[in-house]
Structures are given as C-alpha cells and as structure tokens.
Motif scaffolding. Structure first.
Motif, PDB file in Angstrom:
ATOM      1  N   THR A 198       0.815  -1.209   0.000  1.00  0.00           N
ATOM      2  CA  THR A 198       0.000   0.000   0.000  1.00  0.00           C
ATOM      3  C   THR A 198       0.852   1.264   0.000  1.00  0.00           C
ATOM      4  O   THR A 198       0.333   2.361  -0.041  1.00  0.00           O
ATOM      5  CB  THR A 198      -0.947   0.023   1.218  1.00  0.00           C
ATOM      6  N   SER A 199       2.163   1.102   0.031  1.00  0.00           N
ATOM      7  CA  SER A 199       3.063   2.248   0.026  1.00  0.00           C
ATOM      8  C   SER A 199       2.902   3.028  -1.275  1.00  0.00           C
ATOM      9  O   SER A 199       3.002   2.467  -2.365  1.00  0.00           O
ATOM     10  CB  SER A 199       4.510   1.776   0.165  1.00  0.00           C
ATOM     11  N   VAL A 200       2.660   4.313  -1.169  1.00  0.00           N
ATOM     12  CA  VAL A 200       2.501   5.128  -2.369  1.00  0.00           C
ATOM     13  C   VAL A 200       3.847   5.500  -2.972  1.00  0.00           C
ATOM     14  O   VAL A 200       3.944   5.841  -4.148  1.00  0.00           O
ATOM     15  CB  VAL A 200       1.684   6.416  -2.088  1.00  0.00           C
ATOM     16  N   LEU A 201       4.909   5.406  -2.179  1.00  0.00           N
ATOM     17  CA  LEU A 201       6.239   5.746  -2.684  1.00  0.00           C
ATOM     18  C   LEU A 201       6.781   4.689  -3.629  1.00  0.00           C
ATOM     19  O   LEU A 201       7.315   4.986  -4.675  1.00  0.00           O
ATOM     20  CB  LEU A 201       7.221   5.965  -1.523  1.00  0.00           C
ATOM     21  N   GLU A 202       6.655   3.444  -3.233  1.00  0.00           N
ATOM     22  CA  GLU A 202       7.165   2.353  -4.060  1.00  0.00           C
ATOM     23  C   GLU A 202       6.267   1.140  -3.893  1.00  0.00           C
ATOM     24  O   GLU A 202       6.437   0.343  -2.983  1.00  0.00           O
ATOM     25  CB  GLU A 202       8.601   1.999  -3.658  1.00  0.00           C
ATOM     26  N   GLN A 203       5.282   1.016  -4.780  1.00  0.00           N
ATOM     27  CA  GLN A 203       4.362  -0.112  -4.704  1.00  0.00           C
ATOM     28  C   GLN A 203       5.079  -1.360  -5.206  1.00  0.00           C
ATOM     29  O   GLN A 203       5.687  -1.344  -6.268  1.00  0.00           O
ATOM     30  CB  GLN A 203       3.115   0.160  -5.532  1.00  0.00           C
ATOM     31  N   GLU A 204       5.024  -2.422  -4.418  1.00  0.00           N
ATOM     32  CA  GLU A 204       5.717  -3.652  -4.765  1.00  0.00           C
ATOM     33  C   GLU A 204       4.764  -4.833  -4.601  1.00  0.00           C
ATOM     34  O   GLU A 204       3.904  -4.831  -3.731  1.00  0.00           O
ATOM     35  CB  GLU A 204       6.946  -3.841  -3.875  1.00  0.00           C
ATOM     36  N   PHE A 205       4.952  -5.847  -5.435  1.00  0.00           N
ATOM     37  CA  PHE A 205       4.143  -7.060  -5.373  1.00  0.00           C
ATOM     38  C   PHE A 205       4.779  -8.045  -4.399  1.00  0.00           C
ATOM     39  O   PHE A 205       6.004  -8.203  -4.361  1.00  0.00           O
ATOM     40  CB  PHE A 205       4.047  -7.708  -6.762  1.00  0.00           C
TER      41      PHE A 205
END
Length: 188
Positions: free
Chosen positions: A21-28
């Motif tokens: 949910t991080s808007v800085l660095e969305q990761e799967f």
C-alpha cells in the motif's frame, strides 16, 4: 542435489498475492501463511516474498530452462516487473540471450484478482493448468505438453471459464524461449 545447467526448473505458486500500500514504491508480494494483515507493511516486507527477491533468485538459477507460474491476485505485476524498461534500458528478460529459456505465466494482470470457484475447487488459472497437464494441452502429433501448448490451452479455457463464471481475468504469458520448453511426454 544442486540445479545443473541442463536441468529444467518450474516454480509454481497458487495462493495470495498483493501489492503493497506504500505510495512511494508499490511492490508485489506473494503472501506466506505468517501474514495475517495485508495492511501491515512491516510484516509484509519481512515475511512476504517480494517480486525483487523472487526475480533475483529465479534469474540466478543456473539452468537452461526455467519457468515461473503464478496463480495469485495481481500476479501480472511480477511479469511486468520482469519486462519493464527503466532509464532507457530494457531490463531482465530482454537482456538475456534469446534462447535463455525463461518463461513467465501469471494468472491475472497486475491490477486484477485471480478468481476462484467453489465448483472448480481451484482458481480458474490452476484449473486450466491442471487440465492442460493432464493431457488437454498435448500436441496431436507427438503428444508432448510444452509450455507453449499449455499457454494455448490455458488461454482458451480461461476465456470460456470467465464467460461462464462472469469473471474478469486476463492471464499473462511471456517467454524468450525459442527452442520450446517441453514439460512432459504423454504415452500414445
């Protein structure tokens, strides 16, 4: 035994996947059984399997042919990560030699859920995969099941299943494997 250059490696995962949910660095992330809340970023980073870790481990394998097969929500984010371009240079899959034997299968786009059906007892992607491996994806000429014939079968089957079940799910397939990746040979 360690993986040898002539070996074939298939990593298959059917389970939960999520985007941070991080808007800085969305990761799967592939979700492991320890994770109780998808909104707990710290736990997700510490116990989930990130696309970057999965990518580095997968590409470090020293075998001729390797496949990554994911049946999870947002799994297309992994495929996209392997294919994306950064700072003008194409990374990962396109940097490999044309016959490096890398094959990627994702059950859904990075923005989609991977759907399940109680009647099927699996996700629709895994249902199509299992049917294909059980013979429905075999070529008529030599009765081989390759990742290519499996892809063809899965695409057709999911198209039918998503219409029947009224699901919106688009699997993604990517490969640089021009030599073919035979999974099994069925008896005639």
């Amino acid at each position: 035994r360690l993986i040898q250059p002539n070996d074939r490696f298939i990593f298959y995962f059917a389970g939960h996947g999520t985007l941070s949910t991080s808007v800085l660095e969305q990761e799967f992330y592939l979700i492991t059984h320890e994770i109780e809340s998808l909104s707990d970023e710290r736990t997700l980073r510490n116990t989930g399997l990130s696309v970057h870790l999965l990518q580095s481990k997968f590409l470090a394998l020293k075998c001729e042919k390797k496949a990554l097969v994911l049946d999870a929500c947002h799994a297309g984010a992994v495929t996209a990560s392997f294919m994306e371009e950064q700072s003008g240079t194409t990374k990962i899959l396109r940097q490999l030699p044309r016959t490096s034997g890398v094959y990627l299968m994702s059950a859904a786009l990075g923005s989609q859920l991977a759907r399940e059906s109680d009647n099927l007892q699996h996700g629709i992607f895994t249902t199509a995969l299992l049917e294909g491996l059980n013979g429905k994806a075999a070529s008529m000429e030599d009765r081989q099941i390759s990742l290519s014939t499996l892809q063809d079968y899965i695409q057709k089957r999911i198209k039918k299943l998503k219409t029947e079940l009224q699901f919106n799910q688009t699997p993604i397939f990517r490969s640089d494997d021009t030599d073919g990746f035979v999974v099994t040979q069925l008896q005639h």
